[in-house]
Every structure is written in C-alpha cells, then in structure tokens.
Design a protein around this motif. Structure first.
Motif, PDB file in Angstrom:
ATOM      1  N   GLN A 125      10.062  -8.749   3.802  1.00 55.93           N
ATOM      2  CA  GLN A 125       8.923  -8.397   4.663  1.00 55.93           C
ATOM      3  C   GLN A 125       7.954  -7.353   4.150  1.00 55.93           C
ATOM      4  OE1 GLN A 125      10.068  -7.831   8.855  1.00 55.93           O
ATOM      5  NE2 GLN A 125       8.210  -7.095   9.312  1.00 55.93           N
ATOM      6  N   VAL A 126       6.770  -7.595   4.134  1.00 56.76           N
ATOM      7  CA  VAL A 126       5.853  -6.656   3.491  1.00 56.76           C
ATOM      8  C   VAL A 126       5.312  -5.718   4.635  1.00 56.76           C
ATOM      9  CG1 VAL A 126       3.359  -6.589   2.695  1.00 56.76           C
ATOM     10  CG2 VAL A 126       4.803  -8.664   2.127  1.00 56.76           C
ATOM     11  N   GLN A 127       5.471  -4.344   4.244  1.00 60.80           N
ATOM     12  CA  GLN A 127       4.971  -3.532   5.157  1.00 60.80           C
ATOM     13  C   GLN A 127       3.583  -2.662   4.373  1.00 60.80           C
ATOM     14  OE1 GLN A 127       8.364  -0.742   5.352  1.00 60.80           O
ATOM     15  NE2 GLN A 127       8.671  -1.661   7.415  1.00 60.80           N
ATOM     16  N   LEU A 128       2.677  -2.563   5.147  1.00 61.49           N
ATOM     17  CA  LEU A 128       1.682  -2.134   4.632  1.00 61.49           C
ATOM     18  C   LEU A 128       0.822  -0.799   5.201  1.00 61.49           C
ATOM     19  CD1 LEU A 128      -0.252  -5.569   5.726  1.00 61.49           C
ATOM     20  CD2 LEU A 128       0.447  -4.961   3.266  1.00 61.49           C
ATOM     21  N   VAL A 129       0.426   0.206   4.376  1.00 69.29           N
ATOM     22  CA  VAL A 129       0.059   1.493   4.594  1.00 69.29           C
ATOM     23  C   VAL A 129      -1.491   1.775   4.347  1.00 69.29           C
ATOM     24  CG1 VAL A 129       0.349   3.703   4.563  1.00 69.29           C
ATOM     25  CG2 VAL A 129       2.601   2.226   4.620  1.00 69.29           C
ATOM     26  N   GLU A 130      -2.375   1.882   5.108  1.00 76.42           N
ATOM     27  CA  GLU A 130      -3.901   1.928   4.785  1.00 76.42           C
ATOM     28  C   GLU A 130      -4.140   3.681   4.976  1.00 76.42           C
ATOM     29  OE1 GLU A 130      -3.462  -1.641   7.622  1.00 76.42           O
ATOM     30  OE2 GLU A 130      -2.673   0.466   7.699  1.00 76.42           O
ATOM     31  N   SER A 131      -4.987   3.925   4.156  1.00 75.46           N
ATOM     32  CA  SER A 131      -5.224   5.392   3.967  1.00 75.46           C
ATOM     33  C   SER A 131      -6.651   5.533   3.431  1.00 75.46           C
ATOM     34  CB  SER A 131      -4.506   6.122   2.955  1.00 75.46           C
ATOM     35  OG  SER A 131      -4.397   5.569   1.685  1.00 75.46           O
ATOM     36  N   GLY A 132      -7.432   6.747   3.582  1.00 72.27           N
ATOM     37  CA  GLY A 132      -8.679   6.833   2.887  1.00 72.27           C
ATOM     38  C   GLY A 132      -9.859   6.898   3.967  1.00 72.27           C
ATOM     39  N   GLY A 133      -9.379   6.634   5.135  1.00 72.44           N
ATOM     40  CA  GLY A 133     -10.414   6.793   6.050  1.00 72.44           C
ATOM     41  C   GLY A 133     -10.878   8.440   6.298  1.00 72.44           C
ATOM     42  N   GLY A 134     -11.892   8.392   6.931  1.00 69.75           N
ATOM     43  CA  GLY A 134     -12.352  10.059   7.402  1.00 69.75           C
ATOM     44  C   GLY A 134     -13.789   9.959   8.081  1.00 69.75           C
ATOM     45  N   LEU A 135     -14.334  11.017   8.204  1.00 69.99           N
ATOM     46  CA  LEU A 135     -15.880  11.067   8.766  1.00 69.99           C
ATOM     47  C   LEU A 135     -16.741  11.321   7.727  1.00 69.99           C
ATOM     48  CD1 LEU A 135     -17.684  11.679  11.214  1.00 69.99           C
ATOM     49  CD2 LEU A 135     -17.075  14.143  11.148  1.00 69.99           C
ATOM     50  N   VAL A 136     -17.768  10.475   7.745  1.00 73.92           N
ATOM     51  CA  VAL A 136     -18.845  10.471   6.672  1.00 73.92           C
ATOM     52  C   VAL A 136     -20.201  10.391   7.353  1.00 73.92           C
ATOM     53  CG1 VAL A 136     -18.722   8.226   6.184  1.00 73.92           C
ATOM     54  CG2 VAL A 136     -19.402   9.695   4.448  1.00 73.92           C
ATOM     55  N   GLN A 137     -21.382  10.868   6.756  1.00 74.25           N
ATOM     56  CA  GLN A 137     -22.491  10.649   7.251  1.00 74.25           C
ATOM     57  C   GLN A 137     -23.074   9.345   6.912  1.00 74.25           C
ATOM     58  OE1 GLN A 137     -24.766  14.182   5.835  1.00 74.25           O
ATOM     59  NE2 GLN A 137     -24.546  15.197   7.942  1.00 74.25           N
ATOM     60  N   ALA A 138     -23.901   8.814   7.814  1.00 78.82           N
ATOM     61  CA  ALA A 138     -24.636   7.648   7.147  1.00 78.82           C
ATOM     62  C   ALA A 138     -25.276   7.721   5.847  1.00 78.82           C
ATOM     63  CB  ALA A 138     -25.656   7.184   8.278  1.00 78.82           C
ATOM     64  N   GLY A 139     -25.136   6.721   5.105  1.00 77.25           N
ATOM     65  CA  GLY A 139     -25.348   6.418   3.637  1.00 77.25           C
ATOM     66  C   GLY A 139     -24.149   7.117   2.720  1.00 77.25           C
ATOM     67  N   GLY A 140     -23.331   7.464   3.316  1.00 75.90           N
ATOM     68  CA  GLY A 140     -22.123   8.060   2.303  1.00 75.90           C
ATOM     69  C   GLY A 140     -21.299   6.974   2.043  1.00 75.90           C
ATOM     70  N   SER A 141     -19.960   7.392   1.369  1.00 73.63           N
ATOM     71  CA  SER A 141     -19.060   6.365   0.741  1.00 73.63           C
ATOM     72  C   SER A 141     -17.668   6.591   1.336  1.00 73.63           C
ATOM     73  CB  SER A 141     -19.155   6.291  -0.917  1.00 73.63           C
ATOM     74  OG  SER A 141     -20.618   5.771  -1.148  1.00 73.63           O
ATOM     75  N   LEU A 142     -17.034   5.794   1.300  1.00 73.60           N
ATOM     76  CA  LEU A 142     -15.463   6.083   1.381  1.00 73.60           C
ATOM     77  C   LEU A 142     -14.644   5.153   0.404  1.00 73.60           C
ATOM     78  CD1 LEU A 142     -14.917   6.852   5.171  1.00 73.60           C
ATOM     79  CD2 LEU A 142     -14.648   8.225   3.088  1.00 73.60           C
ATOM     80  N   ARG A 143     -13.600   5.310   0.076  1.00 82.63           N
ATOM     81  CA  ARG A 143     -12.732   4.340  -0.518  1.00 82.63           C
ATOM     82  C   ARG A 143     -11.521   4.211   0.223  1.00 82.63           C
ATOM     83  NH1 ARG A 143      -9.309   4.407  -6.305  1.00 82.63           N
ATOM     84  NH2 ARG A 143      -9.752   2.127  -7.027  1.00 82.63           N
ATOM     85  N   LEU A 144     -11.100   3.026   0.781  1.00 86.55           N
ATOM     86  CA  LEU A 144      -9.945   2.935   1.414  1.00 86.55           C
ATOM     87  C   LEU A 144      -8.826   2.189   0.597  1.00 86.55           C
ATOM     88  CD1 LEU A 144     -11.208   1.335   4.723  1.00 86.55           C
ATOM     89  CD2 LEU A 144     -10.857   3.716   4.026  1.00 86.55           C
ATOM     90  N   SER A 145      -7.438   2.765   0.567  1.00 86.29           N
ATOM     91  CA  SER A 145      -6.679   1.946  -0.022  1.00 86.29           C
ATOM     92  C   SER A 145      -5.461   1.451   1.075  1.00 86.29           C
ATOM     93  CB  SER A 145      -5.682   3.117  -0.773  1.00 86.29           C
ATOM     94  OG  SER A 145      -6.504   3.542  -1.796  1.00 86.29           O
ATOM     95  N   CYS A 146      -4.695   0.387   0.464  1.00 95.08           N
ATOM     96  CA  CYS A 146      -3.818  -0.296   1.212  1.00 95.08           C
ATOM     97  C   CYS A 146      -2.539  -0.526   0.210  1.00 95.08           C
ATOM     98  CB  CYS A 146      -4.149  -1.532   1.828  1.00 95.08           C
ATOM     99  SG  CYS A 146      -2.923  -2.657   2.651  1.00 95.08           S
ATOM    100  N   ALA A 147      -1.431   0.211   0.362  1.00 95.61           N
ATOM    101  CA  ALA A 147      -0.350   0.038  -0.202  1.00 95.61           C
ATOM    102  C   ALA A 147       0.684  -0.839   0.306  1.00 95.61           C
ATOM    103  CB  ALA A 147       0.413   1.552  -0.364  1.00 95.61           C
ATOM    104  N   ALA A 148       1.308  -1.688  -0.325  1.00 94.96           N
ATOM    105  CA  ALA A 148       2.056  -2.722   0.184  1.00 94.96           C
ATOM    106  C   ALA A 148       3.470  -2.563  -0.259  1.00 94.96           C
ATOM    107  CB  ALA A 148       1.666  -4.292   0.081  1.00 94.96           C
ATOM    108  N   SER A 149       4.450  -2.863   0.383  1.00 93.57           N
ATOM    109  CA  SER A 149       5.795  -2.859  -0.253  1.00 93.57           C
ATOM    110  C   SER A 149       6.308  -4.205  -0.624  1.00 93.57           C
ATOM    111  CB  SER A 149       6.805  -2.360   0.927  1.00 93.57           C
ATOM    112  OG  SER A 149       6.616  -3.103   2.060  1.00 93.57           O
ATOM    113  N   GLY A 150       7.285  -4.535  -1.262  1.00 91.54           N
ATOM    114  CA  GLY A 150       7.791  -6.078  -1.586  1.00 91.54           C
ATOM    115  C   GLY A 150       7.091  -6.454  -2.648  1.00 91.54           C
ATOM    116  N   ARG A 151       7.899  -7.264  -3.444  1.00 89.50           N
ATOM    117  CA  ARG A 151       7.942  -7.703  -4.637  1.00 89.50           C
ATOM    118  C   ARG A 151       6.853  -8.737  -4.714  1.00 89.50           C
ATOM    119  NH1 ARG A 151      13.841  -8.455  -6.586  1.00 89.50           N
ATOM    120  NH2 ARG A 151      13.873  -9.338  -4.304  1.00 89.50           N
TER     121      ARG A 151
END
Length: 120
Positions: A1-27
């Motif tokens: 079974q694949v488990q997923l963990v998202e991260s990288g969110g936050g509060l940002v002003q319009a025009g700004g940038s963010l990079r989200l990550s999703c780490a998955a378990s499993g081969r």
C-alpha cells in the motif's frame, strides 16, 4: 500500500511562489502516474496536474498552465509541484495521489494534504 505525505504549503502573497513535495512509501512508486489535486473551501476536489511514471509527459488544468510545474524524482519516491505567480484563487488544500494511466482519475488513499493560502 502506498502512503503519501504532502508538505511545503504555507501563506504567500499574490505573485509569490511555493514548492510542494509529496513523499510516497512503497517500492512501486515509479510504476504509477502521479497527480496533484486541490480542494478549496466549499468546493469539490479538483485536478491540478499529472505526470507520467517516467516524467516524460505532463498535463495541467487550464487555470495553472504556464504557472505551475509538476516533476518527480523516482529515486526519492517524491513528486513536486512548483507554483509560481500564485493567485488568491489558488488557495486550497493540495493533495497528491496516484492517477489512472489514461485520464485524470485519482485512485488509492489520500494523504493529509498541505494548505496553501495566497493573500491579495
């Protein structure tokens, strides 16, 4: 079974940038197409972006084309979403999941998501 963990969110002003990550378990991570989805308050969860198992093909919903970039690192079992030129309407909880090879239907269990808030 694949488990997923998202991260990288936050509060940002319009025009700004963010990079989200999703780490998955499993081969078997590299066997699946992966996608990002988002759910804004009071709305249905919607498709944002998809990447093929190899990373060679990517797809985006029209509202994020030219601003968001999906990528993956199969050696790290991780998929990313680079979000630039953010707009208040991008505010939502963002989730990743496996995606059917054809189309944009997700399948499997969802992670907890990561909150993205864009202020005007």
């Amino acid at each position: 079974q694949v488990q997923l963990v998202e991260s990288g969110g936050g509060l940002v002003q319009a025009g700004g940038s963010l990079r989200l990550s999703c780490a998955a378990s499993g081969r078997t991570f590299s066997s699946y197409a992966m996608g990002w989805f988002r759910q804004a308050p009071g709305k249905e969860r919607e498709f944002v972006a998809k990447i093929s198992w190899s990373g060679g093909s990517t797809y985006y919903t029209d509202s994020v084309k030219g601003r968001f970039t999906i990528s993956r690192d199969n050696a790290k079992n991780t998929v990313y979403l680079q979000m630039n030129s953010l707009k208040p309407e991008d505010t939502a909880v963002y989730y990743c999941n496996r995606v059917q090879r054809s189309g944009y239907e997700p399948f499997g269990s969802w992670g907890q998501g990561t909150q993205v808030t864009v202020s005007s």
